[in-house]
Design an enzyme around this catalytic site. Structure first.
Site, mmCIF file in Angstrom:
data_model
loop_
_atom_site.group_PDB
_atom_site.id
_atom_site.type_symbol
_atom_site.label_atom_id
_atom_site.label_comp_id
_atom_site.label_asym_id
_atom_site.label_seq_id
_atom_site.Cartn_x
_atom_site.Cartn_y
_atom_site.Cartn_z
ATOM 1 N N CYS A 80 31.410 -4.840 1.171
ATOM 2 C CA CYS A 80 31.271 -5.760 -0.255
ATOM 3 C C CYS A 80 31.417 -7.341 0.060
ATOM 4 C CB CYS A 80 32.248 -5.067 -0.974
ATOM 5 S SG CYS A 80 34.009 -5.634 -0.699
ATOM 6 N N CYS A 88 36.313 -3.866 6.060
ATOM 7 C CA CYS A 88 36.398 -4.906 7.151
ATOM 8 C C CYS A 88 38.054 -5.200 7.484
ATOM 9 C CB CYS A 88 35.946 -6.098 6.440
ATOM 10 S SG CYS A 88 37.094 -6.814 5.067
ATOM 11 N N GLU A 1304 25.974 18.741 -3.579
ATOM 12 C CA GLU A 1304 25.865 18.178 -4.793
ATOM 13 C C GLU A 1304 26.677 19.201 -5.929
ATOM 14 O OE1 GLU A 1304 21.879 15.870 -5.193
ATOM 15 O OE2 GLU A 1304 21.754 17.833 -4.462
HETATM 16 S S1 FES Z 1 33.916 -5.839 3.255
HETATM 17 FE FE1 FES Z 1 34.861 -5.038 1.644
HETATM 18 S S2 FES Z 1 36.887 -5.612 1.676
HETATM 19 FE FE2 FES Z 1 35.913 -6.758 3.134
#
Ligand code: FES
Ligand SMILES: Cc1cc2nc3c(=O)[nH]c(=O)nc-3n(C[C@H](O)[C@H](O)[C@H](O)COP(=O)(O)OP(=O)(O)OC[C@H]3O[C@@H](n4cnc5c(N)ncnc54)[C@H](O)[C@@H]3O)c2cc1C
Ligand code: FES
Length: 1370
Positions: A80, A88, A1304
């Protein structure tokens, strides 16, 4: 990977730079001119046990990007990039006070952290925890053993977070483990196996786990959960991570840095950004007062990176985003090293928190401060954001962010205001301090927020804070509140009151002085006080007009009411639960899979971990973005429409062309003038909207820009100016809008009928009508859409994260006008897909291919940022069913006459698949109704074209029919489970889609579920609970399901036995986390009689996959297994003579003999339904292989807080008919994961459209296009008890090796949660009386906190009277 890792040890270069590298560390004089700050010392830090120097670190680069692009550490995933998912996560440690060792490790989001802030720190990434070469850590082994990883994108983040927990506390309690993962999202597993893995580590003696593994001492492969402590002295010497040999230089550098003081400067290569890191407050003041360029204070950067964009129109991408002139020079003043700002002290005034106090440290400090206030503040802050964010985020940063963007519903601002805190500010010009009450703080512009002082008050005081959010954790508050009463210790009367709310006004925190005045001088339990105060509050604190106004009004009162309830000396037991809130226990789950195994088939049907399980846990599984980059790689980014729908637009690329690293731009006109096709699907959706056709929806692709780096491409794309022609209509965003505007693809309704529904309806004893609705769902794969294209010696080669390499190849071929032979598309491992990477992976792949075409064959990567990804691409289709039902007085359904609306969006996705003809397969659920009349409308809206999403058709179909059945039960006054049982299909019935249900397990799964769940007794307990609790209600519901599976044919598999006797499978399915490779390996092992670890699956290639080989619909695993069986049988047939001649020869000898005789041991096969082998391959029916039905049933119990609408899923018992499972570990994982994905759809995953453009600057845009607003389930949202049973003794004669598909079907059982919520709501309505209880609770999905609370019909004016007939509350 290991070679790459070694490659970075030593001196590194952090991004492009024009300044001289290799500067020595030196302190700069403070009064630097604003422009032209010199670059400082190399950046030095310790990374995975080795000291690293980065010569010219770019202040604009984030740690995650540096690790992945420069450092070669791709195990840290970037999903994200806004702090919302935890993929990350890295562990960071600072130098201890004595300057010799490191402080305890903290998990942080590397996507929020600038690289330059790492100076003097120690960083551990997942590669530092364990790798194949170094040996896996017990955390990783445990996760693999517990099948706690599917697509693997989230897994490294979980591993590092757990690793940090064990560093901090080698013996965490179960509660600590359970609450640790609020910052880690997983879309695949449903968290149950992850928590099981970690709970088992917590209960093991894990004292030794905190150290890194030491492969040279022989632990690799050891099954034990512990590693012996390192005694030193192994051959690795100084490079051994565990011994810390490589850290010495880093520790020295960190110490030297600390001792040197001064200001450290780093400058970006394009000279646009300077990072200045002062060591003292005086240096900070000088920098601020002497800067002639714009500057921004940076504390930990979490708010700047993760939150600001959601409250800043231009940053969000509003109309002015492309035109806003960026300042030519920006100074970022990082205050994180200023010790004068980093302190906690307590004195008679209270607790003073330096502005750099992290939220994590504040939790501890406030808890330790004693008193009611400290404890309440501490508990509240523990609910803010996530572990990773709280470890970095500062109190000062949060408060300043709120002051700058008052619409940001800061918890910190509200609770500090409520606590009567004051802020200490420093004016950098005068260096003078001033103090201002937090509630009066209106600006921090040009000032330093030095600290906050929180008065702790007297022990007699009352202080209470609360918040309600869309999700139970890591979700910003919808409304937050803080209430404080200063009580006279003698008489207990109220001497002072503070009532504050956040989230209700875009102007910031709101106080209620008139309501406070009513309280003064009275006892909290005075007669009539509650009523007066609530009435005053309702007039005084009125939320802003717009979305959620009614809900927020309600929350304002109900939160205050909860507070007052808690103050009552004689609270009736019926109300105690409302005042107390819910204390969620540690979650558990049992799995019973043995009945679905067949030991004769082992290793097929065994409980075997996935073949990629370990590499997933170490980040060594490579996704497209992890692949080594080609030399001279370029990057592209889309220009997306910010206005729509409109009749035309014009693009002005001038600023983009002038932007750094620009290479070229492409739009519809460039495609047509070059003779390239402009389409992403046969149904007419263009790759780029042609200017003259205008914009169909906000988020549509208008063009793309190609640059040298990803960051430059994004910046250049944002610099493109778009002039929009007239807006053609108010955006049609929902089904309701489409009905009102009569915006349908089909001018005439689709029609279907069975029996004579109108007559059956009119002759029914009971008749009624209703509406059921369910919404969108983002696929929310953690790996965003990614593709790389490059010219190859025989055409063009692409690596794409997709479910259909053959489809991509076909589209690239037609777009570029080259034969398919010149296109190769490979797919290795996708980081989640769920249907979102079939047709919707085409645009990214085409962008990369087209980019390569226009850039002289240079490789081009297209990787989407989450906000663009979610704004540009479609999601699950929403549905609305308007129905009339006729039934008997017992609830047996006679007739359904209904109109179905489903939202396709602005474009049809590969035609109009998913129409009424397909919906017939699911709309009947498991219920036999002889008379149906259906008409259907495909709604055309000004939104992205929607697409299939896990369990398409069946999820909405099941939800809609379950809603109808719930309504029937309500109407006839019986329990829904009785009515559902009464209508259940029997063996031999014919379904709505015309299929004879020859071997129906509907009854078997239903009965087993009822018995496993102890349904009867628990229903009584629920009734009892509801009688004893006035404002907290429970509901227990049952949801049976039927999922019709298509035959699994047409996916080729190529099996080749290599000369060394290992076996390679190249199949045409895509491994997207569902365990396809593992099942293929198990099948080949069974057929060839070799061990699983001798078999590998290669990446999938379009060179053997057909266009139609799109992995989806749950059956690809079976299809691949069937084809693999055939290929292996062909190989076995060829080997047979050699085997006959050498009956005792081992596999390797046989292979060798075959090779020496020139026998071809590679065979390609495709199961097309014509082949038959009873017990192995499905029976051939007269007209080909037969579809079959997957049955399931779930019993779901929920608890609803009537005052807030918050739902807790207490227990789920799920039974799934899996036939003979191909792999019980994988299949149970699919069940757990898909059910939880469905739960998100049913409870929290809400789409919010910005109709006016007030929020985002773009009318018609989707506000829920990032992790800040869109909330899939997290680890504390899952059922507290989640039990899964595979139906025993079910052998599917229509499935491969007796199996049934599983990816599913279990998802659709999640519809049961809404039925359970309805029961809880209905229980409250019945208690209250007044007529509302006669209405059916037609709550739609998702049943968000808002919808649930409003559905209760709680009359706020009645709050003081709640529990009529119970002990009165004053
Ligand atoms: S990539 Fe989603 S919190 Fe860092
Ligand atoms: C995923 C996520 C979830 C979150 N959830 C919540 C939530 O539920 N509730 C909630 O309240 N918050 C939430 N937050 C916000 C979070 O608490 C803030 O981002 C954080 O506290 C900001 O601190 P920071 O040190 O990172 O500030 P930074 O991001 O560095 O700075 C933020 C702003 O404050 C200014 N600033 C910082 N320090 C000072 C100072 N001393 N003097 C003057 N100006 C200063 C900066 O210039 C900048 O404008 C969330 C954040 C994220 C990323
Ligand atoms: S395994 Fe967690 S997101 Fe896929």
């Amino acid at each position: 990977m290991a070679a790459l890792m070694r490659g970075i040890i030593g001196r590194c270069c952090g991004g492009p730079s024009t300044s001289a590298g290799g500067l020595h560390h030196h302190d700069q004089p403070i009064n630097q001119p604003a422009v032209g700050y010199p670059t400082s010392a190399p950046l030095t830090f310790v990374l995975n046990g080795q000291t690293v120097e980065v010569a010219d670190p770019d202040p604009k680069i984030l740690v995650v990007d540096w690790l992945r692009q420069e450092g070669g550490y791709t195990g840290t995933k970037r999903s994200c990039a806004e702090g919302g998912c935890g993929a990350c996560t890295i562990m960071i440690q600072e130098l201890s006070q004595d300057g010799k060792t490191w402080k305890k490790g903290l998990p942080i989001n590397s996507c929020l952290t600038p690289l330059v802030s790492l100076g003097g720190c120690k960083v551990t990434t997942v590669e530092g925890v364990g790798t194949e070469e170094e040996g896996y850590h017990p955390i990783q082994k445990k996760m693999a053993d517990c099948n706690a990883s599917q697509c693997g994108m989230c897994t490294p983040g979980f591993v590092v977070n757990m690793y940090a927990l064990l560093q901090e506390n080698p013996k965490p309690t179960a509660e600590e483990v359970e609450r640790r993962f609020d910052g880690n999202l997983c879309r695949c597993t449903g968290y149950r196996p992850i928590l099981d893995a970690f709970h088992s580590l917590a209960t093991t003696d894990i004292e030794d786990l905190a150290g890194a593994p030491c492969a040279t001492r022989g632990e690799r492969g050891a099954g034990a959960a512990t590693l012996p402590a390192c005694a030193g002295g192994c051959a690795k010497g100084g490079s051994c991570k565990k011994a810390g040999g490589g850290e010495a230089a880093g520790i020295d550098a960190a110490r030297a840095r600390r001792e040197a003081g001064g200001v450290t400067f780093y400058r970006s290569g394009d000279n646009s950004t300077t990072w200045a890191q002062p060591s003292t407050l005086a240096q900070l003041c000088d920098l601020m007062s002497s800067s002639s360029s714009p500057y921004e204070i940076v504390a930990s950067n979490t708010g700047i990176r993760g939150v600001k964009k959601y409250y800043d129109n231009a940053a969000w991408g509003g109309d002015d985003a492309g035109t806003a002139a960026a300042p030519s020079e920006t100074l970022l003043i990082n205050i994180s090293r200023i010790q004068e700002l980093n302190f906690v002290q307590q004195n008679s005034n209270g607790v003073e928190l330096g502005c750099l106090t992290t939220l994590r440290d504040a939790i501890e400090a406030l808890a330790d401060s004693g008193g009611v206030k400290g404890a309440a503040l501490s508990a509240h802050i523990a609910k803010v954001a996530s572990q990773q964010v709280r470890a970095a985020a500062t109190i000062g940063g949060n408060l300043s962010l709120h002051i700058k963007y008052p619409a940001f519903p800061s918890d910190v601002a509200t609770i500090l205001a409520g606590a009567g805190a004051s802020a200490t500010l420093v004016d950098p010009e005068t260096k003078k301090e001033s103090s201002v009450a937090v509630e009066d703080l209106k600006s921090v512009e040009g000032l330093v927020l030095k600290s906050v002082v929180i008065p702790l008050g007297s022990p007699a005081d009352k202080f209470f804070t609360d918040r309600v959010a869309l999700r139970h954790q890591n979700a910003h508050a919808i409304v937050n509140a803080a209430f404080g009463l200063d009580l006279d210790p003698a008489g207990g009367t109220i001497r002072g009151a503070r009532i504050f709310f956040g989230g209700v006004s875009a102007a910031g925190v709101v106080r209620a002085p008139k309501t406070e005045a009513i309280l003064i001088g009275k006892s909290p339990s005075a007669d009539g006080l509650m009523g007066q105060a609530l009435s005053a509050l309702s007039q005084e604190v009125v939320p802003d007009d717009g979305r959620q106004k009614q809900y927020k009004s309600s929350l304002i009162q109900s939160l205050f009411y909860k507070f007052l309830l808690g103050l009552q000396p004689q609270l009736s037991p019926q109300l105690a639960s409302a005042a107390a809130g819910f204390d969620r226990p540690v979650s558990t789950g049992l799995v019973d899979y043995k009945g679905a195994q067949d030991p004769n088939e082992f290793p097929v049907s065994e409980n075997m971990p996935k073949v990629e399980a370990l590499t997933n846990t170490s980040g060594e599984t490579l996704y497209v973005d992890d692949l080594p980059e080609y030399r001279s790689s370029l990057h592209c980014a889309f220009v997306l429409a910010r206005t729509g729908p409109c009749s035309s637009f014009q693009l002005d690329f001038d600023d983009a062309i002038a932007a750094a690293g620009f290479v070229c731009h492409v739009d519809a006109s460039s495609l047509s003038s070059s003779g390239l096709q402009n389409a992403v699907s046969p149904s007419g959706e263009p790759l780029f909207a042609p200017a003259k056709s205008g914009v169909a929806y906000v988020g549509q692709r208008l063009a793309m820009v190609v640059c040298d780096t990803e960051a430059n491409a994004l910046e250049a794309a944002r610099a493109v100016k778009v002039s929009y022609g007239p807006v053609t209509r108010d955006p049609v965003l929902t089904i309701e809008d489409a009905i009102a505007a009569k915006s349908f693809y089909n001018s005439k309704a689709e029609a279907f009928s069975k029996g004579d529904a109108p007559s059956a309806l009119s002759s029914s004893a009971v008749k009624f009508s209703g509406v059921a609705e369910c919404g969108h769902q983002h696929h929310f794969y953690l790996e965003q859409q990614t593709a790389v294209a490059a010219r190859s010696s025989d055409g063009i080669k692409l690596a794409v994260s997709t479910q259909g390499p053959g489809l991509i190849a076909a589209m690239v071929s037609s777009t570029l006008g080259v034969p398919k032979t010149q296109v190769e598309v490979v797919q290795g491992f996708a980081g989640g897909a769920y249907g979102g990477k079939s047709s919707k992976s085409v645009p990214c792949a085409l962008a990369a291919a087209v980019g390569t075409h226009f850039c002289g064959g240079r490789p081009v990567k297209c990787k989407m940022e989450i906000n663009d990804n979610l704004a540009m691409l479609g999601s699950r289709r929403p549905h609305r069913l308007e129905y009339q039902v006729g039934c008997t007085e017992e609830g047996k359904i006679n007739a359904i006459v209904a109109t179905l609306y489903y939202q396709q969006g602005a474009y049809l996705d590969f035609g109009d698949m998913g129409g009424l003809d397909v919906l017939q397969m699911s709309l009947d659920g498991v219920y036999n109704c002889e008379n149906w009349q259906l008409s259907g409308f495909e709604c055309k809206t000004d939104t992205p074209g929607n697409t299939f999403c896990r369990g398409p058709v069946f999820l909405p179909g099941t939800f809609l029919i379950e809603s109808v059945l719930d309504h029937v039960a309500h109407q006839v006054g019986r329990e829904a489970e009785e009515v559902k049982s009464l209508n259940l299909y029997k063996k031999g019935d014919v379904s709505l889609a015309g299929q004879t249900l020859a071997d129906s397990n509907a009854r078997a799964t239903f009965d087993l579920c009822v018995s496993n769940a102890d349904f009867g007794d628990r229903a009584k307990e629920v009734e009892d609970f509801n009688a004893k609790n006035a404002l907290v209600k429970r509901g227990l519901a049952i949801c049976p399901s039927k999922y019709m599976m298509n035959p699994c044919t047409g996916f080729p598999s190529l099996v080749s036995v290599q000369e060394d006797a290992s076996v390679l499978i190249q199949h045409t399915g895509c491994e997207i986390g569902q365990g396809l490779n593992t099942k293929a390996v198990q099948t080949a092992a069974l057929e060839l009689g070799v061990a699983c670890d001798a078999i590998k699956c290669a990446a999938t290639s379009s060179r053997i996959a057909k266009t139609g080989n799109v992995t989806g619909g749950s059956t690809t695993s079976e299809a691949i297994c069937a084809s693999t069986v055939l290929a292996c049988q062909e190989i076995a047939r060829r080997m047979a003579p050699v085997k006959q001649a050498n009956p005792d020869a081992k596999w390797a000898d046989l292979v060798s003999k075959c090779y020496s005789q020139g026998i071809d041991l590679a065979a390609r096969a495709v199961y097309d339904g014509s082949q038959r082998q009873p017990g192995v391959l499905p029976d051939q029916q007269d007209n080909g292989p037969s579809p079959y039905v997957q049955y399931g049933c779930a019993a779901v119990e929920v608890q609803v807080d009537v005052l807030t609408g918050e739902t807790q899923v207490l227990r789920v018992d799920l039974v799934q008919d899996n036939g003979i499972s191909l792999n019980t570990a994988v299949d149970v994982g699919q069940i757990q994961g898909s059910f939880i994905m469905g739960l998100g759809y049913m409870l929290t995953e809400e789409f919010v459209w910005d109709r006016t453009g007030k929020r985002t600057g773009s009318a018609g845009s989707n506000v829920s296009n990032g992790t800040w607003e869109y909330k899939p389930m997290s680890s504390l949202d899952i059922p507290i008890e989640f039990n899964v049973t595979l139906l025993p003794k079910s052998v599917n004669s229509h499935g491969v090796l007796g199996s049934k598909s599983v990816g599913e079907p279990p998802l659709i059982l999640s519809a049961g949660v809404v039925s359970a919520v309805r029961k809880a709501v209905q229980a409250f309505r019945r208690q209250q009386g007044g007529g509302k209880e006669k209405e059916f609770c037609a709550i739609s999905a998702p049943a968000t906190v808002e919808k649930v609370q409003l559905a209760t019909g709680l009359n706020l004016q009645d709050l003081t009277l709640v529990g009529r007939g119970l002990s009165p509350v004053r």
